[in-house]
Design an enzyme around this catalytic site. Structure first.
Site, short mmCIF file in Angstrom:
data_model
loop_
_atom_site.label_atom_id
_atom_site.label_comp_id
_atom_site.label_asym_id
_atom_site.label_seq_id
_atom_site.Cartn_x
_atom_site.Cartn_y
_atom_site.Cartn_z
N HIS A 12 2.13 1.65 -12.36
CA HIS A 12 2.08 2.49 -11.16
C HIS A 12 3.46 3.06 -10.95
CE1 HIS A 12 1.43 3.96 -7.15
NE2 HIS A 12 0.15 3.63 -7.22
N ARG B 113 -0.82 9.22 -13.72
CA ARG B 113 0.18 8.15 -13.60
C ARG B 113 1.03 7.92 -14.83
NH1 ARG B 113 -3.17 3.74 -10.22
NH2 ARG B 113 -3.22 5.05 -8.39
N ARG C 236 -6.50 5.11 -16.62
CA ARG C 236 -7.45 5.12 -15.51
C ARG C 236 -7.06 6.17 -14.47
NH1 ARG C 236 -7.46 2.51 -10.32
NH2 ARG C 236 -5.33 1.92 -10.84
N HIS D 52 0.52 -2.31 -13.21
CA HIS D 52 -0.42 -2.16 -12.10
C HIS D 52 -1.87 -2.45 -12.49
CE1 HIS D 52 -1.99 -0.59 -8.36
NE2 HIS D 52 -2.64 0.38 -8.96
N GLU E 2 -5.37 11.91 -4.65
CA GLU E 2 -4.42 11.15 -5.47
C GLU E 2 -4.22 11.87 -6.80
OE1 GLU E 2 -5.83 7.09 -5.62
OE2 GLU E 2 -5.17 6.69 -3.58
N GLY F 275 -12.75 -11.25 -6.24
CA GLY F 275 -12.45 -9.88 -5.79
C GLY F 275 -13.76 -9.11 -5.58
#
Ligand code: SIN
Length: 541
Positions: free
Chosen positions: A244, A290, A386, A351, A115, A13
């Site tokens: 999420h 979240r 996070r 998530h 966000e 990644g």
């Protein structure tokens, strides 16, 4: 077969590839990745990279938002260094060919999204396919670099440390640990190879597959965390699993995220009764952090008995929706949902793992010559929760810092030859006649983790989960020692390990904070629990 290399990178990644590109001028690099190089969690990241570019924004505000999401557990030094380095790392990606969305009228200005938990627009993005675009550009550069060898369809089984004997997993001595590579299964040829390396980087991403419902790619089985823990590295904060709030709910949609950016552009959550509900739960409504939104949805689902809630953005101009979210629009339409005309059914799903292998500010773990970067690591940036789009940012900043330190360490390590390591021991193993054990335990773990160690936890649920994982672990161990290793068995062993660590961490935290919510201790207790949950395997095993 034995491979010798200066740098062994496990995972492909953004963290692994960025590190690879930076160290390749100084030594040979081998990247080991389980499937196709692109098949990583990075590739599926839709939102973007949080960073300060707007003239009304500031490093202080980004730091403050990160700290308040992290709920008392962030390492402030880390937050500051990550936030301040963000713009440089984003520009570096552009130099490497990543195409972010810029304003048409002024191509030097980013089109910044918003966000949950962010007080300003600061999400640098490439439509709703940011991770894909970043991964694509990095892979292009990796492929043209002659010092980097890519081993696709290779899954790491275990790290090799000096204190580990030849026989798999048995610890024989207790002197200071140092990592010297890994055993790796070539899944096409079914052969185990020994990779000897001066420096090893764990960049294996997250562990969403520990849960039944997840936004993560199938490869996200917590391999780095499990391998590091088995090798004796310290891990931390594994109870903080981020759910999420909005994954697409449809029988034919597997792991598909509806980006938080949809709420950032005005999308509103409504329940099965057709009513918006977030105002009942938080003054920031749909753009609350979240943990708050996921718990609110969980509560609405339990209260109404419905299978999903809905995300409604139909009040926006259809052309804008199609342009801003081409990927989400296309996916929904392919399933018969036109998001410009009807609300999207959504549910929360696992998530992001906020905990991981403990590292210092240069990505070093407490095992010498072993680094960890990205979702695998616990750097102190995220604390108990996070902030959205801080993950690609963390991976970029820490890959850069880890690479600079690894290059320095390579100089010292290069004075000695790379070690000859013992080959993988296959004595006493035969092919399995009971593959059902693997698939059954995969399903069972993911289901009880979802039901008992999910968004809302209780002492009883955690102890049920603990009883189950203890039994499953015994079964897996017996099987592991008796039969030939396969990719499925390796992943099962890892998800079981990570599940055990999540349960243990969740049982030990007797409060509710950030992503960890236990109905027996609904309050935060700063006096006793404002600290990390650290686990380390005793070296005797
Ligand atoms: C999203 O697009 O909602 C995901 C962004 C993130 O997890 O940081």
């Amino acid at each position: 077969m034995e491979y010798k290399t200066d740098f062994l990178i496990i995972g492909s990644g953004v963290a692994g590839l960025t590190f690879a590109l930076k160290v390749a001028n100084y030594g040979d690099v081998a990247i080991v990745t389980k499937r196709d190089v692109m098949e990583t969690n990075t590739r599926y990241a839709q939102g973007g990279i949080a960073s300060v570019f707007d003239k009304y924004d500031s490093f202080e505000l980004h730091i403050q938002d990160t700290l308040s999401a992290g709920n008392g557990l962030c390492n402030e030094e880390v937050v500051e260094l990550v936030v301040r380095d963000g713009p440089t790392r984003v520009r570096e990606l552009m130099d490497w060919g990543v195409q972010f969305n810029l304003y048409k009228s002024d191509r030097s200005v980013f089109d910044l999204g918003l966000e949950g938990g962010h007080s300003k627009n600061r999400i640098v993005h490439a439509e709703d396919l940011t991770g894909y675009e970043v991964e694509r550009a990095l892979v292009d550069r990796i492929r043209e670099n002659e010092r980097i060898i890519l081993f696709e369809n290779h899954i790491a089984i275990d790290l090799i440390t000096y204190s580990k004997s030849v026989k798999r997993g048995v610890i024989t001595t207790t002197h200071e640990d140092s990592c010297c590579g890994a055993y790796v299964l070539d899944t096409k040829k079914n052969e185990v190879h020994t990779f000897s390396a001066r420096i090893t980087l764990l960049a294996t991403g997250g562990a969403g597959k520990v849960y039944l419902y997840t936004s993560n790619a199938d490869v996200a089985t917590g391999d780095g965390i499990a391998m590091a823990y088995r090798a004796g590295a310290s891990v931390a904060n594994l109870e903080f699993v981020q759910f999420h709030p909005t994954c697409l709910y449809h029988p034919k949609a597997k792991n598909f995220l509806i980006s938080e950016a949809v709420r950032g552009e005005g999308g509103v959550l409504i329940n099965g009764e057709g009513r918006p509900f977030m105002e009942k739960y938080d003054p920031q409504k749909d753009l609350a952090c979240r943990d708050v939104v996921a718990r609110a949805i969980d509560n609405e689902l339990k209260r109404t008995g419905h299978e999903s809630v809905y995300l409604d953005i139909t009040h926006k101009d259809p052309d804008f929706i199609r342009k801003r979210f081409p990927n989400i629009y296309k996916k929904c339409l392919s399933l018969g949902i036109d998001m410009t005309r009807e609300p999207i059914p959504v549910v929360p799903a696992a998530h992001y793992m906020c905990g991981g292998v403990i590292t210092d500010t240069y990505g070093r773990t407490d095992i010498k010559n072993l680094f960890a970067v990205g979702e695998t690591a616990c750097t102190g940036l995220h604390g108990a929760n996070r902030l959205a789009s801080n993950s690609l940012l963390e991976a970029l900043v820490f890959a850069h810092r880890a690479a600079s330190r690894a290059i320095q360490e390579l100089e010292r390590l290069s004075r000695n030859p790379i070690h000859d390591l013992p080959p993988w021991d296959t004595v006493g193993t035969t092919d399995s006649d009971e593959v059902i054990m693997v698939s059954h335990n995969w399903d069972e773990i993911r289901r009880f983790m979802w039901n008992y160690v999910g968004i809302v936890r209780s002492n009883k649920r955690l102890s049920r989960a603990w009883n189950r994982i203890e039994n499953i672990q015994k079964e897996i161990m017996a099987y592991y020692w008796n039969f030939t290793v396969t990719a499925d068995l390796i992943e099962l062993r890892n998800i079981a390990m990570v599940a055990e660590l999540i349960i243990k961490s969740a049982m030990s935290r007797k409060e509710s904070r950030g992503l960890h919510y236990n109905i027996q201790y609904p309050q935060k207790d700063d006096e006793k629990w404002r600290r990390d949950t650290i686990l380390k395997r005793s070296i005797e095993g």
